[in-house]
Scaffold this active site. Structure first.
Site, mmCIF file in Angstrom:
data_model
loop_
_atom_site.group_PDB
_atom_site.id
_atom_site.type_symbol
_atom_site.label_atom_id
_atom_site.label_comp_id
_atom_site.label_asym_id
_atom_site.label_seq_id
_atom_site.Cartn_x
_atom_site.Cartn_y
_atom_site.Cartn_z
ATOM 1 N N ARG A 256 40.508 30.203 30.475
ATOM 2 C CA ARG A 256 39.799 30.635 31.689
ATOM 3 C C ARG A 256 38.468 31.317 31.382
ATOM 4 N NH1 ARG A 256 43.030 31.470 36.647
ATOM 5 N NH2 ARG A 256 44.963 30.374 36.280
ATOM 6 N N ASP B 94 41.588 31.213 46.805
ATOM 7 C CA ASP B 94 42.805 31.998 47.015
ATOM 8 C C ASP B 94 42.690 32.936 48.219
ATOM 9 O OD1 ASP B 94 43.965 30.787 44.863
ATOM 10 O OD2 ASP B 94 44.366 32.625 43.740
ATOM 11 N N TYR C 270 50.879 23.651 27.787
ATOM 12 C CA TYR C 270 49.894 22.653 27.352
ATOM 13 C C TYR C 270 49.000 23.321 26.320
ATOM 14 C CZ TYR C 270 47.245 24.976 31.132
ATOM 15 O OH TYR C 270 46.678 25.907 31.966
HETATM 16 C C1 LIG Z 1 50.298 31.975 36.561
HETATM 17 C C2 LIG Z 1 49.232 31.157 37.236
HETATM 18 C C3 LIG Z 1 48.851 29.948 36.680
HETATM 19 C C4 LIG Z 1 47.890 29.152 37.321
HETATM 20 N N1 LIG Z 1 47.542 27.958 36.777
HETATM 21 C C5 LIG Z 1 46.678 27.150 37.445
HETATM 22 C C6 LIG Z 1 46.338 25.868 36.931
HETATM 23 O O1 LIG Z 1 46.780 25.480 35.841
HETATM 24 N N2 LIG Z 1 45.499 25.070 37.644
HETATM 25 C C7 LIG Z 1 44.972 25.489 38.848
HETATM 26 O O2 LIG Z 1 44.216 24.716 39.483
HETATM 27 N N3 LIG Z 1 45.237 26.723 39.335
HETATM 28 C C8 LIG Z 1 46.066 27.548 38.684
HETATM 29 N N4 LIG Z 1 46.353 28.793 39.172
HETATM 30 C C9 LIG Z 1 45.683 29.243 40.408
HETATM 31 C C10 LIG Z 1 44.249 29.710 40.134
HETATM 32 O O3 LIG Z 1 44.243 30.684 39.116
HETATM 33 C C11 LIG Z 1 43.606 30.301 41.398
HETATM 34 O O4 LIG Z 1 43.895 29.480 42.497
HETATM 35 C C12 LIG Z 1 42.096 30.424 41.235
HETATM 36 O O5 LIG Z 1 41.779 31.313 40.202
HETATM 37 C C13 LIG Z 1 41.471 30.914 42.534
HETATM 38 O O6 LIG Z 1 40.093 31.088 42.343
HETATM 39 P P1 LIG Z 1 39.283 32.123 43.272
HETATM 40 O O7 LIG Z 1 37.875 32.047 42.802
HETATM 41 O O8 LIG Z 1 39.597 31.853 44.700
HETATM 42 O O9 LIG Z 1 39.934 33.537 42.977
HETATM 43 P P2 LIG Z 1 39.954 34.372 41.620
HETATM 44 O O10 LIG Z 1 40.039 33.473 40.442
HETATM 45 O O11 LIG Z 1 41.027 35.395 41.809
HETATM 46 O O12 LIG Z 1 38.543 35.082 41.588
HETATM 47 C C14 LIG Z 1 38.216 36.107 42.503
HETATM 48 C C15 LIG Z 1 37.073 36.906 41.929
HETATM 49 O O13 LIG Z 1 36.651 37.855 42.905
HETATM 50 C C16 LIG Z 1 36.490 39.114 42.299
HETATM 51 N N5 LIG Z 1 36.700 40.127 43.328
HETATM 52 C C17 LIG Z 1 37.877 40.483 43.902
HETATM 53 N N6 LIG Z 1 37.681 41.452 44.824
HETATM 54 C C18 LIG Z 1 36.341 41.700 44.831
HETATM 55 C C19 LIG Z 1 35.523 42.608 45.570
HETATM 56 N N7 LIG Z 1 36.041 43.457 46.466
HETATM 57 N N8 LIG Z 1 34.176 42.601 45.336
HETATM 58 C C20 LIG Z 1 33.634 41.750 44.413
HETATM 59 N N9 LIG Z 1 34.376 40.895 43.668
HETATM 60 C C21 LIG Z 1 35.706 40.869 43.889
HETATM 61 C C22 LIG Z 1 37.518 39.152 41.187
HETATM 62 O O14 LIG Z 1 37.179 40.095 40.188
HETATM 63 C C23 LIG Z 1 37.453 37.703 40.680
HETATM 64 O O15 LIG Z 1 36.474 37.535 39.690
HETATM 65 C C24 LIG Z 1 47.301 29.605 38.541
HETATM 66 C C25 LIG Z 1 47.666 30.837 39.086
HETATM 67 C C26 LIG Z 1 48.622 31.611 38.443
HETATM 68 C C27 LIG Z 1 49.014 32.931 39.073
#
Ligand SMILES: Cc1cc2nc3c(=O)[nH]c(=O)nc-3n(C[C@H](O)[C@H](O)[C@H](O)COP(=O)(O)OP(=O)(O)OC[C@H]3O[C@@H](n4cnc5c(N)ncnc54)[C@H](O)[C@@H]3O)c2cc1C
Length: 399
Positions: free
Chosen positions: A109, A293, A215
């Protein structure tokens, strides 16, 4: 060139992909990330063709390939004997890319986040900015940060993950749904896994009330695993708690030695309560919208959370591309929600169902389950073949 100003809250996978997609459209943006450096809790992520197709389009193809490992196949094995239930080629004979039009990658990641931010040239990314609230008016949105800073934008995108601070502005307070499963994650050097029959596939071990997925990453030298265990309840208000490595090993007592060896080979330290979100009633207000998410947290059993997030980011940038700052932004945001909502709701459901199938007890249902696993590529074509640019809601369900 658009006159729109977009503030993206969150510099994770969703926020950074969105930034690149907005830049492609010539839309002015600023990303605000709470962390002081780009890092991620957790180890690796699996990216399928529906995600990698978009990352390639955004110019990341070579860089992504350099930091990723292509699994040889998707293999599902029985929990005790290790007998192969299904074997679908991925890298082997180039079969996956030929079928779905883009590669499948396992990638660390942090390496992925760094590649995305390098592509962005660190441009317009503000670290150390934790959003604490926003005020939406008829002519713009004011965003407030814990460090005292504030910023004005025409549109705010909440890409701030499962515990989003932007989401309550759109739909009020929403609680996550506990999935009935906990996950133990770890990284293990391949040389510490002598019982593993083959470290090259993306491999599931399926058995009663549990499964293990692993993997390779890091040039094939390291195995990333997620061990999932069904539990009756989760009482801790936090979604992660400390545990001993023996908790994971005990949970897999009696399983194939490759499984117990893997979960016992690293100091796991904590277990995660796997949650998702019930489908939200809406994803946007007049000027504030959710991606990733923040909009549709899903359990990880389809490996789709990040891939759906990439699709969202591309789609919202497309929908904003022809929206003038002084024009009807709500319509643009509604088009985005319409394009994305149904698809992500079904993927959320399918992600839960995958664990239910993996965790069936031995018995008469297993033969039917195994025939479903054998037909996996046809069943999942509507997810992996999807083109987020060209996509229409009608693409859902088309094999
Ligand atoms: C165990 C596990 C395994 C996974 N494996 C996979 C996989 O193999 N393939 C896949 O497609 N998905 C996988 N996922 C899901 C995937 O990790 C998430 O769906 C993805 O990271 C979502 O991306 P995002 O950018 O929405 O949120 P996030 O990755 O959570 O990023 C959110 C960002 O916002 C920041 N943030 C939060 N609050 C604030 C705030 N108030 N102000 C400013 N910044 C803030 C955080 O610091 C972070 O950098 C997995 C999840 C888990 C739990």
């Amino acid at each position: 060139m658009s006159d729109l100003r977009v503030a993206v809250v969150g510099g994770g996978i969703g926020g950074l992909v969105l930034a690149l997609a907005l830049r492609e459209h010539g839309i002015s943006f600023q990303v605000y990330e709470q962390a002081d450096e780009l890092r991620e809790i957790g180890a690796a992520v699996a990216l399928s063709a529906n995600g990698t197709r978009e990352l390639r389009r955004l110019g990341l193809g070579d860089q992504l390939e350099a930091i990723s490992v292509v699994p040889s196949a998707l293999v599902i094995r029985r929990w005790d004997t290790g007998e192969i239930i299904a074997d679908h080629p991925i890298g082997r004979d180039g079969a996956y890319e030929a079928r779905f039009g883009a590669p499948y990658f396992g990638v660390h990641r942090v390496a992925l986040l760094q590649a995305l931010s390098q592509r962005l040239s660190g441009e317009r990314l503000r670290l150390g900015h934790r959003c604490v609230g926003l005020e939406e008016g008829s002519s713009g949105v004011e965003v407030y940060f814990a460090n005292g800073a504030s910023s004005t934008a025409d549109v705010v995108v909440g890409a701030d993950g499962v515990h989003s601070v932007i989401r309550p502005h759109v739909v009020g307070e929403v609680r996550g749904r506990f999935s009935g499963t906990v996950g133990y994650r770890g990284l293990v050097p391949v040389e510490d896994l002598p019982s593993l029959p083959d470290p090259t596939p993306l491999q599931f071990w399926a058995g009663p009330g549990r499964h293990l997925l692993h993997y390779a990453i890091d040039g094939g030298r390291t195995v990333n695993f997620l061990a999932v265990v069904r539990v009756p309840e989760w009482t801790n208000s936090a979604w992660m708690e400390a545990c001993a490595v023996s908790d994971a090993v005990d949970a897999f007592a009696g399983w194939h030695p490759a499984v117990t060896e893997m979960v016992g080979a690293t100091d796991i330290g904590s277990r995660w309560a796997l949650h998702d979100l019930a489908p939200l009633p809406r994803w946007h207000s007049d000027r504030v919208v959710l991606v990733g998410d923040a909009a549709h947290t899903m359990v990880p059993h389809q490996g789709q959370g990040a891939n759906q997030t990439i699709e969202d980011s591309v789609a919202v940038a497309d929908c904003l591309a022809d929206a003038p700052a002084s024009g009807d932004l709500r319509s643009a945001l509604s088009r985005y929600e319409k394009r994305r909502r149904k698809r992500t709701v079904v993927v959320q459901w399918l992600s839960r169902r995958t664990a239910d199938l993996m965790h069936l007890p031995d018995g008469p249902q297993i033969a039917h389950r195994d025939s479903q696993f054998a037909a996996l590529y046809s069943e999942l074509a509507w997810i992996h073949s999807y083109d987020a640019h060209a996509a229409q809601p009608a693409a859902l369900g088309a094999a």
